[in-house]
Design a protein around this motif. Structure first.
Motif, PDB file in Angstrom:
ATOM      1  N   SER A 230       3.273 -15.299  12.603  1.00 20.74           N
ATOM      2  CA  SER A 230       1.998 -14.928  13.212  1.00 20.74           C
ATOM      3  C   SER A 230       1.341 -13.740  12.529  1.00 20.74           C
ATOM      4  O   SER A 230       0.121 -13.557  12.642  1.00 20.74           O
ATOM      5  N   VAL A 231       2.121 -12.928  11.800  1.00 22.37           N
ATOM      6  CA  VAL A 231       1.489 -11.795  11.111  1.00 22.37           C
ATOM      7  C   VAL A 231       0.497 -12.282  10.060  1.00 22.37           C
ATOM      8  O   VAL A 231      -0.496 -11.609   9.783  1.00 22.37           O
ATOM      9  N   LEU A 232       0.747 -13.464   9.488  1.00 19.49           N
ATOM     10  CA  LEU A 232      -0.156 -13.984   8.463  1.00 19.49           C
ATOM     11  C   LEU A 232      -1.534 -14.266   9.061  1.00 19.49           C
ATOM     12  O   LEU A 232      -2.563 -13.984   8.433  1.00 19.49           O
ATOM     13  N   ASN A 233      -1.563 -14.797  10.267  1.00 21.11           N
ATOM     14  CA  ASN A 233      -2.850 -15.034  10.923  1.00 21.11           C
ATOM     15  C   ASN A 233      -3.573 -13.724  11.167  1.00 21.11           C
ATOM     16  O   ASN A 233      -4.791 -13.629  11.008  1.00 21.11           O
ATOM     17  N   ALA A 234      -2.835 -12.700  11.548  1.00 19.05           N
ATOM     18  CA  ALA A 234      -3.436 -11.397  11.818  1.00 19.05           C
ATOM     19  C   ALA A 234      -3.922 -10.727  10.529  1.00 19.05           C
ATOM     20  O   ALA A 234      -4.919 -10.002  10.531  1.00 19.05           O
ATOM     21  N   GLN A 235      -3.233 -10.974   9.431  1.00 13.95           N
ATOM     22  CA  GLN A 235      -3.630 -10.393   8.143  1.00 13.95           C
ATOM     23  C   GLN A 235      -4.879 -11.060   7.589  1.00 13.95           C
ATOM     24  O   GLN A 235      -5.716 -10.412   6.948  1.00 13.95           O
ATOM     25  N   GLY A 236      -4.996 -12.350   7.796  1.00 14.19           N
ATOM     26  CA  GLY A 236      -6.162 -13.081   7.346  1.00 14.19           C
ATOM     27  C   GLY A 236      -6.304 -13.102   5.834  1.00 14.19           C
ATOM     28  O   GLY A 236      -5.302 -13.049   5.104  1.00 14.19           O
ATOM     29  N   PRO A 237      -7.529 -13.153   5.327  1.00 12.48           N
ATOM     30  CA  PRO A 237      -7.756 -13.277   3.880  1.00 12.48           C
ATOM     31  C   PRO A 237      -7.149 -12.154   3.047  1.00 12.48           C
ATOM     32  O   PRO A 237      -6.921 -12.332   1.844  1.00 12.48           O
ATOM     33  N   ALA A 238      -6.871 -11.007   3.664  1.00 10.75           N
ATOM     34  CA  ALA A 238      -6.275  -9.891   2.915  1.00 10.75           C
ATOM     35  C   ALA A 238      -4.933 -10.267   2.312  1.00 10.75           C
ATOM     36  O   ALA A 238      -4.498  -9.676   1.316  1.00 10.75           O
ATOM     37  N   ALA A 239      -4.253 -11.262   2.893  1.00 10.12           N
ATOM     38  CA  ALA A 239      -2.929 -11.670   2.406  1.00 10.12           C
ATOM     39  C   ALA A 239      -2.995 -12.665   1.253  1.00 10.12           C
ATOM     40  O   ALA A 239      -1.973 -12.915   0.596  1.00 10.12           O
ATOM     41  N   THR A 240      -4.148 -13.227   0.987  1.00  3.74           N
ATOM     42  CA  THR A 240      -4.278 -14.270  -0.033  1.00  3.74           C
ATOM     43  C   THR A 240      -3.769 -13.784  -1.390  1.00  3.74           C
ATOM     44  O   THR A 240      -4.123 -12.701  -1.848  1.00  3.74           O
TER      45      THR A 240
END
Length: 404
Positions: free
Chosen positions: A275-285
């Motif tokens: 779920s952290v990936l959803n919270a990070q959003g495009p910044a994680a790309t």
């Protein structure tokens, strides 16, 4: 979510759970039902790693529910307790599970420091610990190796992700330097040491002053920008890190805003897991990371696991946290099926040592004969859009650890 430990009992049938409590059943559960066993699940349901603990609980109960509430043909009374942020809350919870609830096995455990303390308790009582997340590189006791007879893990040693990806990072930066940063606690020490020791042995150089990893205060650090902008002054060719849970969200978002934003970021896969990936959003790309599992692995066991996860209504894609806990249930399922008569800690522990190869969503694995951790593949993943969502997409195999 956060709950008092006393409210976290998950009896699969209310009558069975009530009967066990009233009778003060022994660890085998024979006082109420000869076919019932009590298992303790200790995970973080409050604090920094709540999302990790919740996924671990989902993974274990997914396996249990798909087997009609039984493991090894025996009804299971699952007692769930809150690990919190570490030993201060986890040790009393573990003592309750072992002494008052008298569980026949203990599983879960998010943090390496928790494992270090709790495995001493389980070993003293000769109750198997089937850990399903971090496992520290145990320090010797009084100069002797730690007794791991009753300690098993379906996950990994905490230094393994860094070991697995170090050669790949070295190939990407060539003669460039890498900046290493992580949280100031046992899990952070192990995770970063695995990378830095392996990377430097391969001839790599750290950009950190004095070649020393920067450790940020845990769990107090919420503003990473001062650390990141200071790191940028060393002009690294890449950055390597480990964070998880709420810290991972803050780190990734702030990395994208920092002076390092154009520097490639490599990480232990927990940085972008779940779920952290959803919270990070495009910044994680674009973050490349290493883990022992990807939801995009194309094997029948994983396809079944992913489908069951979705059918159960769980959010997002299954994570390594859920997968390792699911596998912990599978190990106990196989082991309990091999125990004749009443279940004791010794009987169950001996059976765990004989479970052999486990067919798993990560790919088949088996316990190392002396270290009691999986011999398994590690994978390189990259955060990309997968249809309408961001996902940790499999890039390539990296290595098998522990190496033979």
């Amino acid at each position: 979510m956060a709950h008092p430990v006393s409210r976290l009992r998950r009896g699969l049938t209310a009558a069975t759970a009530s009967g066990l409590l009233m009778a003060g059943a022994a660890c085998s559960g024979t006082a109420a039902d000869a076919g019932t066993v009590r298992v303790g699940l200790l995970v973080s349901l409050s604090g920094t790693y709540t999302t990790v603990g919740e996924d671990m609980q989902r993974g274990f109960t997914l396996y249990l529910d798909s087997h009609h509430g039984k493991l090894g043909g025996r009804k299971v009374d699952l007692v769930v307790a809150d690990e919190g942020d570490g030993p201060a809350t986890a040790v009393p919870a573990a003592q309750k599970l072992l002494e008052r609830d008298r569980v026949v096995a203990l599983t879960g455990l998010v943090g390496g420091a928790t494992v270090d303390k709790v495995q001493t308790l389980t070993t003293e009582r000769k109750i198997p610990l089937v850990g399903a997340n971090a496992r520290p590189a145990f320090a010797p006791v009084a100069g002797k190796p730690r007794d791991l007879t009753y300690t098993w893990h379906t996950s990994y040693n905490s230094d393994e992700p860094g070991i697995a990806i170090a050669e790949y990072v070295k190939s990407q930066v060539d003669d460039g330097e890498v900046y290493a940063i992580g949280p100031d606690y046992q899990g952070g020490y192990d995770e970063l040491r695995g990378f830095t020791d392996t990377f430097t042995k391969l001839g790599g150089k750290l950009a950190n002053p004095g070649g020393r990893t920067l450790f940020t205060p845990f769990p107090a650090t919420e503003n990473f920008l001062p650390y990141l902008n200071k790191a940028a002054e060393t002009k690294p060719k890449a950055v390597y890190t480990f964070y998880a849970g709420a810290s991972a969200v803050a780190f990734v978002k702030q990395y994208a805003q920092s002076d390092l934003k154009d520097v490639p970021l490599y990480a232990a896969g927990f940085l972008t897991e779940g779920s952290v990936l959803n919270a990070q959003g495009p910044a994680a790309t674009g973050i490349r990371n290493v883990l022992n599992y990807s939801p995009t692995l194309a094997n029948p066991a994983n396809q079944k696991f992913v489908a069951a996860w979705s059918a159960a209504g769980h959010p997002g894609q299954p994570t390594t946290f859920a997968m390792a806990s699911y596998d912990a249930a599978a190990v106990l399922d196989r082991a309990l099926a091999a125990v004749d008569g009443d279940v004791t800690g010794d009987k169950l522990n001996n059976a765990i040592g004989q479970v052999g190869r486990i067919v798993s969503p990560r790919g088949d694995w088996q316990f190392h004969p002396t270290e009691h951790r999986p011999v398994q593949r590690w994978y390189l993943r990259e955060v990309k859009t997968d249809g309408p969502v961001l996902s940790n997409v499999l890039v390539q195999d990296l290595t098998t650890l522990p190496a033979s």
